[in-house]
Design an enzyme around this catalytic site. Structure first.
Site, PDB file in Angstrom:
ATOM      1  N   ASP A   1      41.994  51.205  49.547  1.00  0.00           N
ATOM      2  CA  ASP A   1      42.776  50.007  49.822  1.00  0.00           C
ATOM      3  C   ASP A   1      43.742  49.663  48.703  1.00  0.00           C
ATOM      4  OD1 ASP A   1      40.974  49.226  47.950  1.00  0.00           O
ATOM      5  OD2 ASP A   1      40.020  47.670  49.152  1.00  0.00           O
TER       6      ASP A   1
ATOM      7  N   ASP B   1      46.542  46.816  45.352  1.00  0.00           N
ATOM      8  CA  ASP B   1      45.599  45.722  45.623  1.00  0.00           C
ATOM      9  C   ASP B   1      45.075  45.195  44.296  1.00  0.00           C
ATOM     10  OD1 ASP B   1      44.118  43.916  47.033  1.00  0.00           O
ATOM     11  OD2 ASP B   1      42.635  45.331  47.745  1.00  0.00           O
TER      12      ASP B   1
ATOM     13  N   ASP C   1      37.526  45.613  41.166  1.00  0.00           N
ATOM     14  CA  ASP C   1      36.668  44.836  42.065  1.00  0.00           C
ATOM     15  C   ASP C   1      35.211  45.159  41.770  1.00  0.00           C
ATOM     16  OD1 ASP C   1      38.937  43.886  43.240  1.00  0.00           O
ATOM     17  OD2 ASP C   1      38.505  44.614  45.246  1.00  0.00           O
TER      18      ASP C   1
ATOM     19  N   ARG D   1      43.213  35.711  39.177  1.00  0.00           N
ATOM     20  CA  ARG D   1      41.963  36.493  39.188  1.00  0.00           C
ATOM     21  C   ARG D   1      41.724  37.209  37.858  1.00  0.00           C
ATOM     22  NH1 ARG D   1      41.211  39.086  45.257  1.00  0.00           N
ATOM     23  NH2 ARG D   1      41.551  37.133  46.406  1.00  0.00           N
TER      24      ARG D   1
END
Length: 347
Positions: A149, A173, A177, A229
């Site tokens: 992704d 992206d 993560d 983030r």
């Protein structure tokens, strides 16, 4: 040097004892002692090509996915690696880019799925792009249908992972993560820049398993040109210490679903937007615990604290480290990111 770097960089013969690095981690990952020892196989990447179905000896994918047992991976020379599909990194794998310039770019990123005892050190990740689903050989030898992704590094149900001295920027992206029950993670000495959604800790609001997530974010440099983030936290616990924030467009640290955040000894430098935090409405919004301890704020930056975080990070002895005075943070993060150094000299 910070406490991690002092452990190995002050030794001029570091390249003769690469496994010393595994003793240098701090934070929730603890010491990576299972990544060292006589049984560890030394593997050198000599071929920058990639075949996700039948990885060839000499390629990075062969070392991270196919080679059995504990593996310590180094690189023969500078190289650019374009991954055709996400690179599956199995347990007990160290990827050590010290001494060379290794760029993971213009293809897929890394996937650490249900793996533990993984070290990723000294790589540059940039221009990672989403990939359509395709066949990929997994560590058990099976072909799985896998797509990317656009994340540079993605952790799924991973445990005891240390990411140190990597440079990450301009991916499609997220840069990093940590999701689906991953825990015992340390993210240190990295340079995150030129990106929108930098770091996600916690899968989604409904994934309650992330309540057990524990992540240390220490000695990193965020910016310039980062939007949000840094990190965004769901459910779990994040100890964010001795990092430098060089501005943000939306927020620096955000979260939802009642996470606990201890921000300690960080330097927040506003460049436009001044509020460094964002708490996204959701479950338990009135009982959240976000604490700022000995942070410093420039250009009008401020941290909106709420609730309490009892004590400091609940570390075991092998995880603990002294948080430095914020006045030293620019020095301690000066060499964040992949270090360009020679194997014949000190880094």
């Amino acid at each position: 040097m910070n406490i991690i770097d002092r452990c190995w960089r002050r030794h001029p013969n570091w390249s003769a004892n690469r496994q010393r690095l595994a003793m240098c981690s701090v934070g929730f990952a603890g010491k990576m002692l299972q990544n060292r020892g006589r049984e560890v196989v030394s593997y050198t990447v000599t071929d920058p090509s990639d075949d996700p179905v039948n990885p060839r000896p000499g390629t990075l994918r062969f070392g991270t996915t196919i080679l059995k047992g504990k593996v310590w991976i180094t690189f023969q020379k500078d190289m650019n690696i374009k991954l055709l599909q996400p690179l599956i990194v199995k347990s007990f794998t160290t990827i050590d880019g010290r001494g060379v310039d290794v760029q993971i770019a213009h293809g897929a990123g890394f996937l650490i799925n249900k793996a533990s005892n993984v070290i990723i050190h000294g790589l540059q990740f940039h221009h990672i792009r989403a990939q359509p689903a395709g066949s990929v050989r997994d560590p058990e030898g099976n072909l799985v249908d896998l797509g990317g992704d656009g994340d540079a590094i993605r952790l799924l149900a991973a445990q005891k992972v240390w990411m140190d001295h990597n440079s990450l920027y301009r991916c499609q992206d997220g840069l990093l993560d940590v999701t689906r029950g991953s825990t015992e993670i340390t993210i240190s000495n990295n340079w995150f820049r030129d990106h929108d959604k930098v770091m996600l800790l916690g899968h989604d609001d409904s994934f309650a398993e992330d309540k057990n997530m524990k992540v240390t974010v220490v000695y990193n440099r965020f910016g310039p040109n980062c939007n949000q983030r840094m990190p965004r936290v769901r459910h779990g616990y994040a100890h964010i210490a001795n990092n430098v924030y060089e501005g943000w467009r939306e927020y620096a640290i955000g979260g939802s679903m009642n996470p606990s955040v201890l921000s300690q000894g960080n330097l927040f430098i506003a460049s436009g937007k001044r509020k460094a935090t964002r708490r996204i409405p959701g479950e338990g919004v009135n009982s959240w615990n976000w604490k700022s301890v000995n942070d410093a704020f420039l250009n009008g930056a401020f941290f909106k604290a709420v609730g309490v975080v009892n004590g400091l990070a609940p570390y075991q002895k092998v995880q603990s480290f002294p948080v430095a005075n914020v006045r030293d943070v620019t020095t301690l993060t000066r060499n964040a990111g992949a270090i360009r150094c020679s194997i014949r000299s000190r880094c």
